[in-house]
Design a protein around this motif. Structure first.
Motif, PDB file in Angstrom:
ATOM      1  N   GLN A  73     -21.697  -4.115  41.116  1.00 37.34           N
ATOM      2  CA  GLN A  73     -23.603  -4.056  42.319  1.00 37.34           C
ATOM      3  C   GLN A  73     -24.625  -4.213  41.118  1.00 37.34           C
ATOM      4  OE1 GLN A  73     -26.849  -2.274  42.251  1.00 37.34           O
ATOM      5  NE2 GLN A  73     -27.093  -3.479  43.921  1.00 37.34           N
ATOM      6  N   VAL A  74     -24.419  -4.018  39.917  1.00 40.59           N
ATOM      7  CA  VAL A  74     -25.405  -4.233  39.205  1.00 40.59           C
ATOM      8  C   VAL A  74     -25.430  -5.581  38.253  1.00 40.59           C
ATOM      9  CG1 VAL A  74     -26.262  -3.430  36.718  1.00 40.59           C
ATOM     10  CG2 VAL A  74     -25.573  -1.498  38.787  1.00 40.59           C
ATOM     11  N   GLY A  75     -24.083  -5.986  38.020  1.00 39.73           N
ATOM     12  CA  GLY A  75     -23.849  -6.905  37.079  1.00 39.73           C
ATOM     13  C   GLY A  75     -24.055  -7.853  38.532  1.00 39.73           C
ATOM     14  N   GLU A  76     -24.112  -8.258  39.296  1.00 43.70           N
ATOM     15  CA  GLU A  76     -24.185  -9.240  40.667  1.00 43.70           C
ATOM     16  C   GLU A  76     -25.797  -9.742  40.978  1.00 43.70           C
ATOM     17  OE1 GLU A  76     -22.171 -11.190  41.602  1.00 43.70           O
ATOM     18  OE2 GLU A  76     -20.438 -10.413  41.663  1.00 43.70           O
ATOM     19  N   HIS A  77     -26.333  -8.492  39.978  1.00 44.45           N
ATOM     20  CA  HIS A  77     -27.855  -8.606  40.305  1.00 44.45           C
ATOM     21  C   HIS A  77     -28.176  -8.905  38.444  1.00 44.45           C
ATOM     22  CE1 HIS A  77     -31.617  -8.206  41.593  1.00 44.45           C
ATOM     23  NE2 HIS A  77     -32.209  -7.829  40.390  1.00 44.45           N
ATOM     24  N   SER A  78     -29.222 -10.164  38.856  1.00 45.17           N
ATOM     25  CA  SER A  78     -29.501 -10.975  37.818  1.00 45.17           C
ATOM     26  C   SER A  78     -30.830 -11.637  37.782  1.00 45.17           C
ATOM     27  CB  SER A  78     -29.018 -11.892  37.128  1.00 45.17           C
ATOM     28  OG  SER A  78     -29.796 -12.413  36.055  1.00 45.17           O
ATOM     29  N   ASP A  79     -32.660 -12.025  37.160  1.00 40.88           N
ATOM     30  CA  ASP A  79     -33.455 -12.299  37.793  1.00 40.88           C
ATOM     31  C   ASP A  79     -33.069 -13.789  36.965  1.00 40.88           C
ATOM     32  OD1 ASP A  79     -33.500 -12.275  34.861  1.00 40.88           O
ATOM     33  OD2 ASP A  79     -35.164 -10.856  34.844  1.00 40.88           O
ATOM     34  N   GLY A  80     -32.558 -13.651  36.529  1.00 43.48           N
ATOM     35  CA  GLY A  80     -31.729 -15.459  35.629  1.00 43.48           C
ATOM     36  C   GLY A  80     -32.689 -16.330  34.970  1.00 43.48           C
ATOM     37  N   LEU A  81     -33.727 -15.141  34.309  1.00 44.42           N
ATOM     38  CA  LEU A  81     -34.654 -15.727  33.833  1.00 44.42           C
ATOM     39  C   LEU A  81     -34.519 -16.835  31.935  1.00 44.42           C
ATOM     40  CD1 LEU A  81     -38.030 -13.634  33.564  1.00 44.42           C
ATOM     41  CD2 LEU A  81     -37.419 -15.716  35.273  1.00 44.42           C
ATOM     42  N   HIS A  82     -33.471 -16.062  31.592  1.00 44.58           N
ATOM     43  CA  HIS A  82     -32.846 -16.837  30.158  1.00 44.58           C
ATOM     44  C   HIS A  82     -31.806 -18.000  31.300  1.00 44.58           C
ATOM     45  CE1 HIS A  82     -30.162 -17.522  26.496  1.00 44.58           C
ATOM     46  NE2 HIS A  82     -31.390 -16.991  26.358  1.00 44.58           N
ATOM     47  N   GLU A 110     -26.987 -16.330  45.180  1.00 48.25           N
ATOM     48  CA  GLU A 110     -26.125 -16.150  45.914  1.00 48.25           C
ATOM     49  C   GLU A 110     -25.381 -15.119  44.990  1.00 48.25           C
ATOM     50  OE1 GLU A 110     -23.377 -19.623  47.883  1.00 48.25           O
ATOM     51  OE2 GLU A 110     -22.388 -18.752  45.620  1.00 48.25           O
ATOM     52  N   GLU A 111     -25.610 -15.185  43.929  1.00 45.34           N
ATOM     53  CA  GLU A 111     -24.669 -13.589  43.431  1.00 45.34           C
ATOM     54  C   GLU A 111     -25.279 -12.555  43.559  1.00 45.34           C
ATOM     55  OE1 GLU A 111     -22.487 -13.945  40.156  1.00 45.34           O
ATOM     56  OE2 GLU A 111     -21.732 -15.076  41.537  1.00 45.34           O
ATOM     57  N   ASN A 112     -27.228 -12.937  43.568  1.00 46.19           N
ATOM     58  CA  ASN A 112     -28.102 -11.767  44.323  1.00 46.19           C
ATOM     59  C   ASN A 112     -27.771 -11.536  45.660  1.00 46.19           C
ATOM     60  OD1 ASN A 112     -29.267 -11.490  41.570  1.00 46.19           O
ATOM     61  ND2 ASN A 112     -31.348 -12.661  42.141  1.00 46.19           N
ATOM     62  N   PHE A 113     -26.961 -11.887  46.439  1.00 50.48           N
ATOM     63  CA  PHE A 113     -26.668 -12.231  47.229  1.00 50.48           C
ATOM     64  C   PHE A 113     -25.693 -10.654  47.122  1.00 50.48           C
ATOM     65  CE2 PHE A 113     -29.533 -14.775  49.765  1.00 50.48           C
ATOM     66  CZ  PHE A 113     -30.120 -14.012  50.740  1.00 50.48           C
ATOM     67  N   HIS A 114     -25.143 -11.056  46.791  1.00 49.76           N
ATOM     68  CA  HIS A 114     -23.508 -10.260  46.496  1.00 49.76           C
ATOM     69  C   HIS A 114     -23.640  -9.237  45.990  1.00 49.76           C
ATOM     70  CE1 HIS A 114     -20.431 -13.474  44.653  1.00 49.76           C
ATOM     71  NE2 HIS A 114     -21.139 -14.240  46.090  1.00 49.76           N
ATOM     72  N   SER A 115     -24.886  -8.688  45.013  1.00 45.21           N
ATOM     73  CA  SER A 115     -25.555  -7.999  45.045  1.00 45.21           C
ATOM     74  C   SER A 115     -25.831  -6.783  45.895  1.00 45.21           C
ATOM     75  CB  SER A 115     -26.400  -7.701  43.530  1.00 45.21           C
ATOM     76  OG  SER A 115     -27.089  -6.761  43.424  1.00 45.21           O
ATOM     77  N   SER A 116     -26.804  -7.310  46.978  1.00 45.04           N
ATOM     78  CA  SER A 116     -27.039  -6.874  48.081  1.00 45.04           C
ATOM     79  C   SER A 116     -26.152  -6.451  49.206  1.00 45.04           C
ATOM     80  CB  SER A 116     -27.781  -7.866  48.651  1.00 45.04           C
ATOM     81  OG  SER A 116     -27.644  -8.572  49.327  1.00 45.04           O
ATOM     82  N   TYR A 117     -25.251  -7.159  49.115  1.00 45.81           N
ATOM     83  CA  TYR A 117     -23.969  -6.682  50.103  1.00 45.81           C
ATOM     84  C   TYR A 117     -23.536  -5.615  49.780  1.00 45.81           C
ATOM     85  CZ  TYR A 117     -23.979 -11.619  51.539  1.00 45.81           C
ATOM     86  OH  TYR A 117     -24.934 -12.979  52.074  1.00 45.81           O
ATOM     87  N   LEU A 118     -23.206  -5.333  48.301  1.00 51.26           N
ATOM     88  CA  LEU A 118     -22.869  -3.958  47.985  1.00 51.26           C
ATOM     89  C   LEU A 118     -23.674  -2.867  47.748  1.00 51.26           C
ATOM     90  CD1 LEU A 118     -20.818  -5.726  44.960  1.00 51.26           C
ATOM     91  CD2 LEU A 118     -19.857  -4.780  47.025  1.00 51.26           C
ATOM     92  N   LEU A 130     -26.905   4.563  43.500  1.00 54.78           N
ATOM     93  CA  LEU A 130     -26.730   2.886  42.350  1.00 54.78           C
ATOM     94  C   LEU A 130     -26.940   3.240  42.035  1.00 54.78           C
ATOM     95  CD1 LEU A 130     -26.950   2.305  46.155  1.00 54.78           C
ATOM     96  CD2 LEU A 130     -28.313  -0.244  44.977  1.00 54.78           C
ATOM     97  N   ARG A 131     -26.400   2.723  41.034  1.00 54.94           N
ATOM     98  CA  ARG A 131     -27.321   2.767  39.253  1.00 54.94           C
ATOM     99  C   ARG A 131     -27.730   1.364  38.500  1.00 54.94           C
ATOM    100  NH1 ARG A 131     -21.515   2.297  36.177  1.00 54.94           N
ATOM    101  NH2 ARG A 131     -20.050   4.005  36.654  1.00 54.94           N
ATOM    102  N   LYS A 132     -29.137   1.787  37.642  1.00 54.80           N
ATOM    103  CA  LYS A 132     -29.234   1.145  37.249  1.00 54.80           C
ATOM    104  C   LYS A 132     -29.223   0.260  35.960  1.00 54.80           C
ATOM    105  CE  LYS A 132     -33.825   3.427  38.614  1.00 54.80           C
ATOM    106  NZ  LYS A 132     -35.005   3.888  37.911  1.00 54.80           N
ATOM    107  N   ASN A 133     -28.204   0.444  35.604  1.00 55.51           N
ATOM    108  CA  ASN A 133     -27.694  -0.090  34.107  1.00 55.51           C
ATOM    109  C   ASN A 133     -26.230   0.281  34.517  1.00 55.51           C
ATOM    110  OD1 ASN A 133     -28.000   1.859  32.926  1.00 55.51           O
ATOM    111  ND2 ASN A 133     -29.660   1.325  32.324  1.00 55.51           N
ATOM    112  N   ASN A 134     -24.616  -0.577  34.051  1.00 58.33           N
ATOM    113  CA  ASN A 134     -23.781  -0.314  33.264  1.00 58.33           C
ATOM    114  C   ASN A 134     -23.534  -0.875  31.896  1.00 58.33           C
ATOM    115  OD1 ASN A 134     -20.923  -1.699  33.157  1.00 58.33           O
ATOM    116  ND2 ASN A 134     -20.859   0.209  34.147  1.00 58.33           N
ATOM    117  N   PHE A 135     -22.929  -0.464  30.999  1.00 62.71           N
ATOM    118  CA  PHE A 135     -21.968  -0.890  29.646  1.00 62.71           C
ATOM    119  C   PHE A 135     -21.590  -2.217  29.581  1.00 62.71           C
ATOM    120  CE2 PHE A 135     -18.941  -1.552  26.457  1.00 62.71           C
ATOM    121  CZ  PHE A 135     -19.256  -1.734  25.261  1.00 62.71           C
TER     122      PHE A 135
END
Length: 254
Positions: A55-64, A91-99, A110-115
């Motif tokens: 769920q964390v991994g599917e979310h990103s602002d994608g700036l870089h 679309e990836e952020n929608f995946h995060s929202s589904y989870l 929900l986590r804020k980050n993951n190794f």
């Protein structure tokens, strides 16, 4: 394993990918919880470590990623590419929202980050677009195996529907990222890098979440073979694209 190399999208241009993602954006998953029952404590313990990480991994602002996409578009004269990437990130952020919606429904934290997610992000942000895309497609191939296993590991109708949507979206993502890699020189060194990254990621994910895969009837051998099989397909698609682009350039010169 699904055959990707014969899919019609392997011949898409970025203009066609733009239309593809725009059409996808019109049809977002509405999760139906009407048939959902309470998850047992055992099931929650089984799925929580991995589902919270993905769920964390599917979310990103994608700036870089978007900054690198702009540079790529300029270098290869592909003006549609940054807009395609914006829709891909959406679309990836929608995946995060589904989870996330599923986790909130079942009171899963929900986590804020993951190794593993932090590691993937560091690998992506090293320089230009190529390492970004290599890391992205590696993660997406891993996701194909993960969401298949996650769907089989529980009896949740809502989670099975989410996993089906993820697989529906991630398969073309692999083709799309492979198309982009075809713009770069397909060298033996790049193939070795991709092989090493895939094997390392496969081992890391299995070490962290092997309990869930085993509950779904997967072995480490099956997980590795599935991931390496999709990697070979991705490499073949990238090589074919590279040949097509080289032929196109040669024709333009004549």
């Amino acid at each position: 394993m699904i055959e990707l190399r014969n899919d019609s999208s392997v011949k898409y241009s970025y203009d066609e990918w733009l239309e593809f993602f725009r059409e996808n954006d019109k049809h977002r998953l509405q999760i139906d919880f009407s048939q959902e029952t309470t998850l047992s404590d055992e099931t929650k313990a089984l799925i929580l470590p991995s589902i919270s990480a993905f769920q964390v991994g599917e979310h990103s602002d994608g700036l870089h990623l978007l900054k690198a996409a702009e540079a790529f578009a300029s270098l290869f004269d592909e003006p549609a590419y940054p807009n395609v990437m914006k829709l891909f990130i959406k679309e990836e952020n929608f995946h995060s929202s589904y989870l996330g919606e599923f986790m909130r429904y079942h009171d899963l934290p929900l986590r804020k980050n993951n190794f593993l997610d932090r590691t993937f992000r560091r690998l992506r942000r090293r320089s230009d677009l190529r390492p970004e895309v290599v890391t992205l497609v590696t993660a997406e191939i891993i996701a194909l195996s993960y969401y298949s296993a996650l769907s089989d590991a529980t009896d949740s109708p809502a989670l099975k529907r989410i996993c089906a949507q993820m697989l529906h979206d991630e398969l073309p993502h692999v083709i799309f990222q492979s198309y982009t890699l075809g713009h770069f020189k397909v060298s033996r060194w790049l193939k070795l890098q991709r092989q090493f990254l895939m094997r390392a990621a496969t081992l890391a994910v299995w070490t962290a979440y092997g309990k869930l895969f085993r509950a779904a009837g997967w072995t480490y051998s099956k997980f590795k073979q599935e991931n390496l099989g999709y990697l070979r397909q991705s490499e073949d698609i990238a090589s074919d694209i590279a040949l097509r682009l080289a032929s196109k350039i040669e024709q333009q010169r004549q």
